[in-house]
Design an enzyme around this catalytic site. Structure first.
Site, PDB file in Angstrom:
ATOM      1  N   ASP A  20      -9.986   2.447   2.930  1.00  0.00           N
ATOM      2  CA  ASP A  20     -10.012   1.622   4.149  1.00  0.00           C
ATOM      3  C   ASP A  20     -10.640   2.358   5.326  1.00  0.00           C
ATOM      4  O   ASP A  20     -11.488   1.811   6.035  1.00  0.00           O
ATOM      5  CB  ASP A  20      -8.589   1.191   4.532  1.00  0.00           C
ATOM      6  CG  ASP A  20      -8.054   0.092   3.616  1.00  0.00           C
ATOM      7  OD1 ASP A  20      -8.854  -0.719   3.125  1.00  0.00           O
ATOM      8  OD2 ASP A  20      -6.824   0.047   3.412  1.00  0.00           O
ATOM      9  N   LYS A  28       0.816  -1.226   0.000  1.00  0.00           N
ATOM     10  CA  LYS A  28       0.000   0.000   0.000  1.00  0.00           C
ATOM     11  C   LYS A  28       0.846   1.271   0.000  1.00  0.00           C
ATOM     12  O   LYS A  28       0.481   2.265  -0.629  1.00  0.00           O
ATOM     13  CB  LYS A  28      -0.953   0.002   1.199  1.00  0.00           C
ATOM     14  CG  LYS A  28      -2.053  -1.049   1.067  1.00  0.00           C
ATOM     15  CD  LYS A  28      -3.035  -0.994   2.221  1.00  0.00           C
ATOM     16  CE  LYS A  28      -4.027  -2.141   2.126  1.00  0.00           C
ATOM     17  NZ  LYS A  28      -5.037  -2.098   3.192  1.00  0.00           N
TER      18      LYS A  28
END
Ligand code: ATR
Length: 276
Positions: free
Chosen positions: A102, A66
């Site tokens: 997220d 990420k």
């Protein structure tokens, strides 16, 4: 050619994302394929570039890429910039935009699926890594009144607290695990401690008493995460794992790519039953 999407990670073969996106596509009548893409640990950029060269339209990004994804894209959505991490890449006309869904997925699961009120809530966030970094902004934007970030390495918690939006800064503090005290409405585990079977060592168990407890990690069907077990054993009001967050972050990514917001409750239900 059918529109192609994938989740890139290492390891990635057990990801639930292909099933979630297939369910969204079926429910919304979208024609697309969504696969897993295993990138070698030393060649995330080459793998991603090859996927897009071959016509791919979008990627989800998972562990451990990420942060690399945030560096790879040509532009960053503000929450992704704040988190320093990207979980969704959208192909543009002449480049790639990185998003992080997220934290918003966490808030949507808490508020929408779990019925947790965040406005005015006192929240303890355990961890100060990538997962915690993505959660701070969305939790504060949802109206959290007091946010304590507790981390094994206190300096990382203090540093993360210091990055909180200025207007809320007085309401955010960082501390080591042994310095956490008081009562909380919500306790969120954003450490990777539950990945093994470690208990969250060093936290006063009194902090979870009567609190709604949420583990960003999700349990395999029929099991309970180590953090949820620990919370339940110490009087938590409820202890929920991160499957709903996974579905919600996926729905936000799907909407970014397709312009259609899929219903999440039926998919979450199917996953909990193990039918998808
Ligand atoms: P992620 O992207 O999943 O957040 P990370 O950036 O490596 O992963 O961060 C892992 C987090 O879990 C950190 O907050 C880490 O604490 P440190 O900053 O002190 O390393 C925390 N963590 C990992 N193992 C832990 C353990 N056994 N007990 C407590 N915290 C742990």
């Amino acid at each position: 050619m059918t529109d192609r999407y994938a989740v890139v990670g290492n390891p990635v073969q057990h990801s639930l994302s292909p099933r979630i996106h297939a369910a969204f596509a079926a429910a919304t009548g979208q024609r697309l394929v969504y696969e897993t893409l295993l990138a070698p640990l030393d060649d995330f950029p080459g793998t991603v570039a090859a996927f897009f060269r071959a016509g791919g339209l979008g990627l989800n990004v998972t562990v451990p890429f990420k942060e690399q994804a945030a560096a790879w894209v040509s532009e960053l959505d503000p929450p992704a910039a704040a988190a320093g991490a990207v979980n969704t890449i959208v192909r543009l006309q002449g480049g790639f935009r990185g998003y992080n869904t997220d934290g918003a997925g966490l808030v949507r699961d808490l508020v929408g699926n779990c019925g947790v009120g965040l406005d005015g809530a006192r929240v303890l966030l355990l961890g100060a890594g990538g997962a915690a970094r993505g959660a701070v902004g969305p939790l504060l934007a949802a109206g959290v009144e007091g946010l304590v970030i507790g981390n094994r390495t206190a300096a990382r918690a203090e540093a993360l607290a210091a990055t909180a939006p200025a207007v809320r800064a007085g309401r955010v503090s960082g501390t080591g695990l042994d310095g956490i005290g008081g009562r909380f409405d919500l306790v969120v585990n954003a450490t990777s401690a539950g990945l093994g079977d470690d208990a969250v060592v060093g936290v006063d168990p009194g902090v979870v008493e009567d609190a709604f407890c949420y583990d960003m990690i999700y349990a395999r069907r029929g099991t309970v995460t180590a953090f949820c077990r620990w919370a339940q054993a110490h009087g938590a009001r409820a202890a929920v794992d991160g499957l709903g967050m996974l579905v919600e972050q996926a729905a936000l990514a799907f909407e970014l790519w397709r312009g259609v917001a899929p219903a999440t409750a039926p998919v979450l239900e199917l996953l909990r039953r193990g039918d998808v």
